[in-house]
Design a protein around this motif. Structure first.
Motif, PDB file in Angstrom:
ATOM      1  N   MET A 256       0.783  -1.294   0.227  1.00  0.00           N
ATOM      2  CA  MET A 256       0.394  -0.273  -0.152  1.00  0.00           C
ATOM      3  C   MET A 256       0.822   1.318  -0.446  1.00  0.00           C
ATOM      4  N   LYS A 257       1.952   1.335   0.938  1.00  0.00           N
ATOM      5  CA  LYS A 257       2.651   2.813   1.316  1.00  0.00           C
ATOM      6  C   LYS A 257       3.209   2.397  -0.386  1.00  0.00           C
TER       7      LYS A 257
ATOM      8  N   LEU B 244       1.263   4.078  -3.088  1.00  0.00           N
ATOM      9  CA  LEU B 244       1.611   5.431  -2.729  1.00  0.00           C
ATOM     10  C   LEU B 244       2.040   6.238  -2.862  1.00  0.00           C
TER      11      LEU B 244
ATOM     12  N   SER C 143       2.801   6.360  -6.773  1.00  0.00           N
ATOM     13  CA  SER C 143       1.516   7.183  -7.125  1.00  0.00           C
ATOM     14  C   SER C 143       2.036   8.669  -7.386  1.00  0.00           C
ATOM     15  N   PHE C 144       2.719   8.980  -5.903  1.00  0.00           N
ATOM     16  CA  PHE C 144       2.772  10.307  -5.157  1.00  0.00           C
ATOM     17  C   PHE C 144       4.069  11.241  -6.458  1.00  0.00           C
TER      18      PHE C 144
ATOM     19  N   LEU D 100       2.982  11.175  -9.480  1.00  0.00           N
ATOM     20  CA  LEU D 100       2.235  12.364  -9.501  1.00  0.00           C
ATOM     21  C   LEU D 100       3.008  13.869 -10.327  1.00  0.00           C
ATOM     22  N   LEU D 101       3.980  13.868  -9.207  1.00  0.00           N
ATOM     23  CA  LEU D 101       5.151  14.986  -9.411  1.00  0.00           C
ATOM     24  C   LEU D 101       5.606  14.844 -10.348  1.00  0.00           C
TER      25      LEU D 101
ATOM     26  N   LEU E 243       5.101  14.023 -13.403  1.00  0.00           N
ATOM     27  CA  LEU E 243       3.635  14.672 -14.253  1.00  0.00           C
ATOM     28  C   LEU E 243       3.566  16.178 -14.249  1.00  0.00           C
TER      29      LEU E 243
ATOM     30  N   GLY F  49       4.601  21.238 -16.722  1.00  0.00           N
ATOM     31  CA  GLY F  49       4.946  22.491 -16.585  1.00  0.00           C
ATOM     32  C   GLY F  49       5.841  22.854 -17.615  1.00  0.00           C
TER      33      GLY F  49
ATOM     34  N   ASN G 169       4.260  23.591 -21.080  1.00  0.00           N
ATOM     35  CA  ASN G 169       3.745  25.158 -21.118  1.00  0.00           C
ATOM     36  C   ASN G 169       5.142  25.792 -21.472  1.00  0.00           C
TER      37      ASN G 169
ATOM     38  N   ARG H 263     -11.676  35.848 -20.239  1.00  0.00           N
ATOM     39  CA  ARG H 263     -10.427  35.207 -20.456  1.00  0.00           C
ATOM     40  C   ARG H 263      -9.363  35.558 -21.143  1.00  0.00           C
TER      41      ARG H 263
ATOM     42  N   THR I 269       2.004  34.903 -21.206  1.00  0.00           N
ATOM     43  CA  THR I 269       2.087  33.303 -21.527  1.00  0.00           C
ATOM     44  C   THR I 269       0.227  32.773 -21.560  1.00  0.00           C
TER      45      THR I 269
END
Lengths: 296, 276, 447
Positions: free
Chosen positions: C1-2, C5, C8-9, C12-13, C15, C20, C23, C79, C88
Motif C-alpha cells: 500500500m505504502k 502510494l 503514484s505520488f 504524479l510529481l 507529471l 510545467g 508549457n 478570458r 503567457t
C-alpha cells in the motif's frame, strides 16, 4: 527526545509554505485591494474606506444577502425535513423498513453530480414554452399553461432552493442515519418495554440525541449556503435575473470583479461576506452552547 | 399486524415516489439526449427514447470535446486527492507526534482560517496567480489543496485516538528515521481516515467550478464543470438534444462509478460526520 | 500500500513537472521558430467558428499549422484580457467583436498596423468608412481590420409572405415594414393566419432606436437614454400583449428550430381554441449580414430558398469581427500574412464572398461582385446591393466599450417590464441603478 521534536517542523513545513502562499497571502492581498480602486490593470489606487462605505449603503449587496438567505432557507428546510422524516422512518424498530442501502444510495445520487451539470440540466428542463417539466406538468393536467419558472423572482428562488434540497437531502439523510446508529439500541428497546409510543420515543429520545449532529448539518449547510454560486451563475448566465432575484453574494462578488472589473470593490464585498459568515457562525455556536448548558 | 402492513405499504409507496423524484430529471435527460431538437420542442415530454443519439453526438463533439474535459477533471481531481492526502497526513503526523515551540499557535491559526470561506481570498489569489504567470495552467488548482486545514484537523484527531507512542518508540529503537516511521507506521495507521477524507477531497475537486472558471482560459484545458458552463454559450446550445447529451455524458459515468462505490462512499460520509 | 502510494505520488510529481515544462517548452518553441520558414505554427483565438475555413485555406497555401481556439463570446473578453496582459499562452492573432473593440484598440494588445511594415493607412480608401475607423484608437493608430460590414435587415419567409400578404417581393414587404405601425399591422395579419411575426420580443430592439441612434455613454461619462431607447419598452410590451411572437428567445434552441418550420407554441389549454393546432410558424428574423451565412444557412434545411431580406423601420447594424496581431507575438510576419489574406486579398475574399454570401467591407471586391451577386438561399435575391446600401447609414460613433454589459442590463429591464413584474418607470429606474452599480464613474439620469 527534545531533538526529535524538531522534526515536527519538518513535517508541517510543506503545509505552511503552501498555506501562507496560496491562502493567507491572497486573503491579505484581497484585504489591501479592498481599500483601493483597482480595475485589474495598472496600479491600485488607495482610496481608504470608500469601498466599505459604499458597501454599507449598497442595496444590491443587501438584496444579494437576502436572496442568498432566501434560497438557502428553502433549501435547508426541505433538505432537513425530508432527511429527518426518512431517518425517523428507517430507525423505527417496530416498522423494520427494508432497503436502507438502496434508498440511501438513490437519494444520495444527485449530490454526486457536478453542480454545473445540474444547473444546466434544470436550466433547460425548466424552460418556459419548450421546457420538459412544463410539458410533463401539462400532460398530467397539474397546470394548464406553461409557467415561466426562471423568469419570476419567487418561482426562480424556489426553483433554485428546491434544486439545492433535491441535491442535498440524501446527503443529510446519510448523516442523520449515521447519528442515529450512534444512539445505542438499548434506548429504543427500553422505551419499547416502557410502553412509550412512537411520538414519545421521537420527542424524548431520537430528537434530543440527534441534536448535535443536526447542528453540524446546520452549520456546514449554512456556510456552504452563504457561498452559493454555481447554480445561479449557470442558470442566469451570470446576470442574477429575474430582477436580480438570483443574485447571490458570491455571484455579486464574481460579477463585480470579473465582469465589471471593479476588483477593489469586489474585495470589499468579499470581506462583507466574510463578516456575515463570522456573525452567523458565532450566533450558531453560541446558541448551541447555551442550549447545551440548559440541558446540562 | 395487518394494519402495520398497510402502513408499510403506504410508506414504501412514498419512498418509491421519492426515488422517482430523485431519478426523473436524469431520465428526462437520457431520453431527450436521444431525440432531435424539433422532437423535443414539438412533442414535449415522453418516456420513449428517440433515435437521434449519434446525430446529437456528432453535433456535440464537433464543438466541444467533453471527453477531454473528463480527462482534465480526472487528472486534476486525482492529483489534488493524492497531494492533499499525503501532505495532510504528513502535517497531521507532525502535529500529533511532536511537541515543538509554537505548535499550539500554528494549530489554532490553522483552525481559525479553516472557518474562512474560500471566496474571501479569491481576488488576491487570482492576482497572485496572474503575477506568477500560472494562469491557464493546472498548478493553481493542484498545488493549493496541499494545505487543507480540515483534512489535517480530522486526521490529527484520528491519530490522537488510535496511535500509541510505544509503537513509535519501538520503531526508533530499531533505528528507523522519523520520515521512515511516518511512512511505515503513521501513514498505514491513518489510512482509513485518509481514505474517508480522500473521497471528500475528490468530490470537492471534481465539482469545483469557480476556481477553474477564473483560472483557466483555453478550452482544451477546461475541467468538466467549466466545459459544461461553456456549453451553454456555445453552438451546442442551439440543439437541445445535443445539450442534453452533453449533460448526460458528464453525469452517466459518475452514476456508473457510484453503482460500484456507493457503499464505500456512504460509509465514508457517515464516518466523516460522526467523528466530528 | 505504502509503496503504491508513494509511487503514484512520485509519478504524479513527475507529471506535474512535465506539465510545467511542457508549457515552457511550447512557448520557447514559438519563440525559437520565429523567422524559420517551414513547420511554423500560428495560434488564433476567436469567438466564432467563421475563421475555420479561411484557416484551412491558409494552412494549405503556406504549409503551416494554425491552432484555432474558439471561446464563447460571454467569456471572451474576461478570458482574453489576463492572457494578453501577461503574454503567457497568448495567441498570435485574435479577433475582437464590435461590442468590445472600442476598449481593446486603446490597449496595447494589438500591434499598431499604421506603422511599418504594415502601412495600412494606404488602404483606408479601400474600406467601408466605419469599418476602418472602428479599428482606430483615439491617438489615430489602426489596430485591427475587418473583412465584413454588418448592416442589418429583416429576413422573412417568402412562402408565408405570398400566402398572407399576397406578395413575396422584398421591395413591397420593405414598404410595409418601413414604419413601426406598418410592422405591427403585418404582425396582426400574420397572427390571423396562424403565423407569428417574430420569434421573440428582442427583435424590435434595433428598430426602437428609430432615426436617432445614440451611444450608451458619451464623452463625459454620462449615460444617454433617449426617448427612442425607451420606446423599446413599449414596442416589446405591445408585441407580447398582442401575442405576435412565438416565445422563442434569441439564441435558444426554439429560436433556431423556428427557422426551419413550425414549433410547439403551447400557449396553454385556455387559449387553444384560437388555432386548431398548438404549432406556429415564425415569419421573420431581424438579423444582419452575417445572420445569413452563420445563422440561417447553418440551421435550415427545409426552408432553404424560401427566404428574402428587406429593410425594417430603420437601419441598424449588429456585430462584426475585427482581426489584429498580438503585440507580443513572436510570429508577426506570418500573423500579418493571415490578417492580410482575411482582410484585403482579392482572390480569397472574392471566393469567400461568393461562397458564403458574407457582405465584405473591402471595396475593390464588393465593387467587382455586387451587381452580379445573387444567393440561392434567398431565391436569387441580390442581398449585396441591399446591404451595401444599408451600410451607408451606419454611424459607428454609437459604439462604446460598455455596450455588451449595458445591453444585457437593458435587455433584462425590458424583459422585467414585458413580463409585467415591474412598471416601465420602475424598470428604467432599476436599469439606471444597475448601470451605476457596475460602473460607478458613469453618471446616470436618476441620480
Amino acid at each position: 527526545m527534545k531533538k526529535l521534536d524538531n522534526y515536527g517542523y519538518m513535517f508541517i513545513v510543506p503545509f505552511f509554505i503552501v498555506f501562507i502562499t496560496f491562502t493567507i497571502y491572497p486573503i491579505l492581498l484581497t484585504f489591501y485591494y479592498s481599500f483601493t480602486n483597482y480595475n485589474g490593470m495598472g496600479d491600485p489606487e488607495f482610496i481608504g474606506l470608500a469601498n466599505y462605505s459604499r458597501l454599507l449603503t449598497d442595496s444590491y449587496f443587501y438584496s444579494a444577502f437576502y436572496n442568498t438567505m432566501y434560497i438557502w432557507g428553502i433549501n435547508f428546510f426541505f433538505q432537513l425535513s425530508i432527511a429527518l422524516l426518512l431517518a425517523i422512518l428507517f430507525s423505527d424498530i417496530r416498522l423494520k423498513m427494508r432497503g436502507l442501502n438502496f434508498f440511501r444510495a438513490v437519494f444520495y445520487l444527485p449530490n454526486l453530480i457536478t453542480i454545473a451539470s445540474v444547473a444546466l440540466l434544470f436550466g433547460i428542463l425548466l424552460g418556459w414554452h419548450h421546457g420538459t417539466i412544463n410539458h410533463l406538468l401539462m400532460d398530467l393536467g397539474i397546470i394548464s399553461s406553461p409557467i415561466n419558472w426562471l423568469n419570476d423572482p419567487t418561482t426562480a428562488r424556489w426553483s433554485v432552493g428546491l434544486i439545492g434540497a433535491w441535491m442535498w437531502f440524501g446527503h443529510t439523510f446519510i448523516i442523520l442515519m449515521a447519528g442515529i446508529s450512534g444512539i445505542s439500541k438499548d434506548y429504543f428497546e427500553a422505551a419499547l418495554i416502557d410502553g412509550a409510543n412512537r411520538w414519545q420515543t421521537l420527542v424524548k429520545i431520537t430528537l434530543p440525541l440527534l441534536k448535535p449532529i443536526m447542528l453540524y448539518v446546520l452549520i456546514t449547510s449554512l456556510i456552504g449556503g452563504l457561498q452559493i454560486f454555481d447554480l445561479p451563475m449557470l442558470i442566469t448566465d451570470g446576470t442574477g435575473a429575474p430582477q436580480g432575484s438570483l443574485n447571490t453574494m458570491v455571484l455579486y462578488l464574481y460579477n463585480q470583479a470579473f465582469r465589471y472589473d471593479n476588483y477593489g470593490y469586489a474585495a470589499a464585498v468579499a470581506y462583507g461576506l466574510f463578516i456575515i459568515t463570522v456573525i452567523f457562525s458565532v450566533i450558531t455556536f453560541k446558541s448551541m452552547y447555551r442550549s447545551n448548558v440548559k440541558e446540562g | 399486524m395487518k394494519k402495520n402492513n398497510i402502513v408499510k405499504g403506504i410508506l414504501y409507496a412514498v419512498l418509491v415516489l421519492l426515488v422517482i423524484i430523485s431519478f426523473i430529471p436524469f431520465y428526462m435527460m437520457i431520453v431527450n439526449a436521444t431525440r432531435t431538437n424539433s422532437e423535443i420542442l414539438q412533442q414535449g415530454f415522453t418516456l420513449i427514447p428517440g433515435t437521434a443519439l449519434m446525430q446529437n453526438y456528432d453535433t456535440l463533439i464537433q464543438y466541444m470535446n467533453l471527453w477531454r474535459g473528463f480527462a482534465n477533471s480526472l487528472f486534476v481531481a486525482v492529483s489534488v486527492t493524492l497531494l492533499s492526502s499525503y501532505f495532510s497526513a504528513l502535517t497531521a503526523f507532525g502535529f500529533a507526534v511532536y511537541k515543538f515551540k509554537g505548535k499550539n499557535f500554528l494549530f489554532i491559526l490553522m483552525l481559525v482560517l479553516m472557518m474562512v470561506p474560500g471566496q474571501l481570498g479569491l481576488i488576491g489569489f487570482f492576482d497572485l496567480v496572474r503575477v506568477m504567470g500560472l494562469l491557464d495552467t493546472y498548478i493553481p488548482l493542484i498545488i493549493p489543496p496541499i494545505a487543507a486545514p480540515f483534512v489535517v484537523f480530522f486526521l490529527r484527531q484520528y491519530l490522537m485516538t488510535v496511535m500509541h507512542p510505544s509503537l513509535l518508540e519501538a520503531a526508533r529503537i530499531d533505528g528507523a528515521g522519523e520520515i521512515k516511521i511516518f511512512h511505515k507506521i503513521g501513514l498505514p495507521i491513518m489510512m482509513p481516515a485518509v481514505a474517508t477524507m480522500a473521497i471528500f477531497t475528490f468530490i470537492g475537486s471534481w465539482n469545483n467550478y469557480i476556481l477553474p472558471l477564473v483560472v483557466l482560459f483555453s478550452p482544451e484545458k477546461y475541467t468538466l464543470p467549466v466545459m459544461m458552463g461553456a456549453l451553454r454559450g456555445s453552438q451546442v446550445a442551439e440543439n437541445l438534444g445535443s445539450m442534453y447529451l452533453g449533460i448526460a455524458i458528464s453525469v452517466v459515468p459518475i452514476m456508473v462509478a457510484f453503482l460500484f462505490l456507493s457503499k464505500y462512499i456512504i460509509s465514508s460520509i457517515s464516518a466523516g460526520a460522526v467523528k466530528e | 500500500m505504502k509503496k503504491a502510494l508513494s509511487l503514484s505520488f512520485v509519478s504524479l510529481l513527475a507529471l506535474g513537472v512535465v506539465a510545467g515544462c511542457n508549457n515552457d517548452e511550447s512557448s520557447a518553441n514559438e519563440e525559437g521558430s520565429s523567422g524559420s520558414g517551414s513547420g511554423e505554427k500560428l495560434t488564433v483565438w476567436s469567438f466564432t467558428d467563421e475563421l475555420e475555413e479561411p484557416i484551412q485555406v491558409f494552412e494549405e497555401r503556406h504549409g503551416v499549422e494554425i491552432d484555432l481556439t474558439i471561446i464563447p463570446i460571454e467569456d471572451y473578453p474576461t478570458r482574453l484580457r489576463p492572457v494578453l496582459q501577461n503574454g503567457t499562452g497568448a495567441p498570435d492573432v485574435f479577433t475582437g467583436e464590435l461590442a468590445f473593440i472600442k476598449d481593446w484598440v486603446e490597449q496595447d494588445y494589438w500591434e499598431d498596423l499604421s506603422q511599418e511594415p504594415y502601412n495600412v493607412e494606404d488602404l483606408e480608401g479601400d474600406y467601408v468608412d466605419y469599418v476602418f475607423d472602428m479599428g482606430r484608437n483615439s491617438e489615430g493608430a489602426v489596430k485591427a481590420l475587418s473583412w465584413q460590414t454588418t448592416p442589418g435587415g429583416i429576413f422573412y419567409r417568402r412562402s408565408i409572405a405570398e400566402e398572407v400578404l399576397g406578395t413575396d417581393d422584398p421591395a413591397e414587404i420593405g414598404e410595409r415594414f418601413s414604419t413601426m405601425d406598418g410592422l405591427f399591422e403585418v404582425g396582426e395579419e400574420l397572427k390571423a393566419a396562424g403565423y407569428r411575426l417574430f420569434p421573440d420580443e428582442g427583435a424590435v430592439r434595433w428598430f426602437a432606436q428609430g432615426d436617432n441612434p445614440q451611444p450608451w455613454v458619451d464623452e463625459n461619462d454620462e449615460l444617454i437614454v433617449t426617448e427612442e431607447r425607451l420606446n423599446h419598452f413599449d414596442f416589446a410590451k405591445e408585441l407580447r400583449d398582442k401575442d405576435l411572437t412565438a416565445f422563442a428567445p434569441e439564441w435558444s434552441p426554439a429560436w433556431f428550430a423556428a427557422m426551419d418550420g413550425p414549433i410547439n407554441y403551447n400557449a396553454g389549454w385556455d387559449e387553444v381554441d384560437e388555432g386548431a393546432s398548438n404549432e406556429v410558424e415564425v415569419f421573420s428574423y431581424a438579423l444582419p449580414t452575417w445572420g445569413l451565412h452563420s445563422v440561417l444557412k447553418t440551421n435550415v434545411e427545409e426552408t432553404d430558398g424560401d427566404w428574402a431580406v428587406t429593410n425594417g423601420p430603420s437601419p441598424y447594424f449588429w456585430g462584426g469581427t475585427w482581426l489584429g496581431i498580438y503585440s507580443g507575438s513572436d510570429n508577426k510576419d506570418l500573423a500579418w500574412e493571415f490578417v492580410k489574406m482575411m482582410t484585403h486579398e482579392e482572390e480569397f475574399l472574392t471566393d469567400w464572398a461568393l461562397d458564403t454570401g458574407d457582405v465584405l467591407s473591402y471595396l475593390p471586391v464588393t465593387e467587382k461582385i455586387k451587381d452580379e451577386f445573387q444567393d440561392e438561399f434567398l431565391a436569387g435575391q441580390n442581398n449585396y446591393t441591399f446591404f451595401l446600401d444599408e451600410a451607408q447609414s451606419i454611424d459607428a460613433d454609437t459604439v462604446t466599450r460598455y455596450d455588451q454589459q449595458i445591453d444585457t442590463l437593458f435587455g433584462n429591464a425590458v424583459s422585467d417590464y414585458v413580463e409585467g413584474v415591474r412598471t416601465k418607470e420602475e424598470a428604467v429606474d432599476e436599469f439606471y441603478n444597475l448601470v451605476k452599480n457596475a460602473y460607478p464613474h458613469i453618471t446616470v439620469p436618476n441620480e
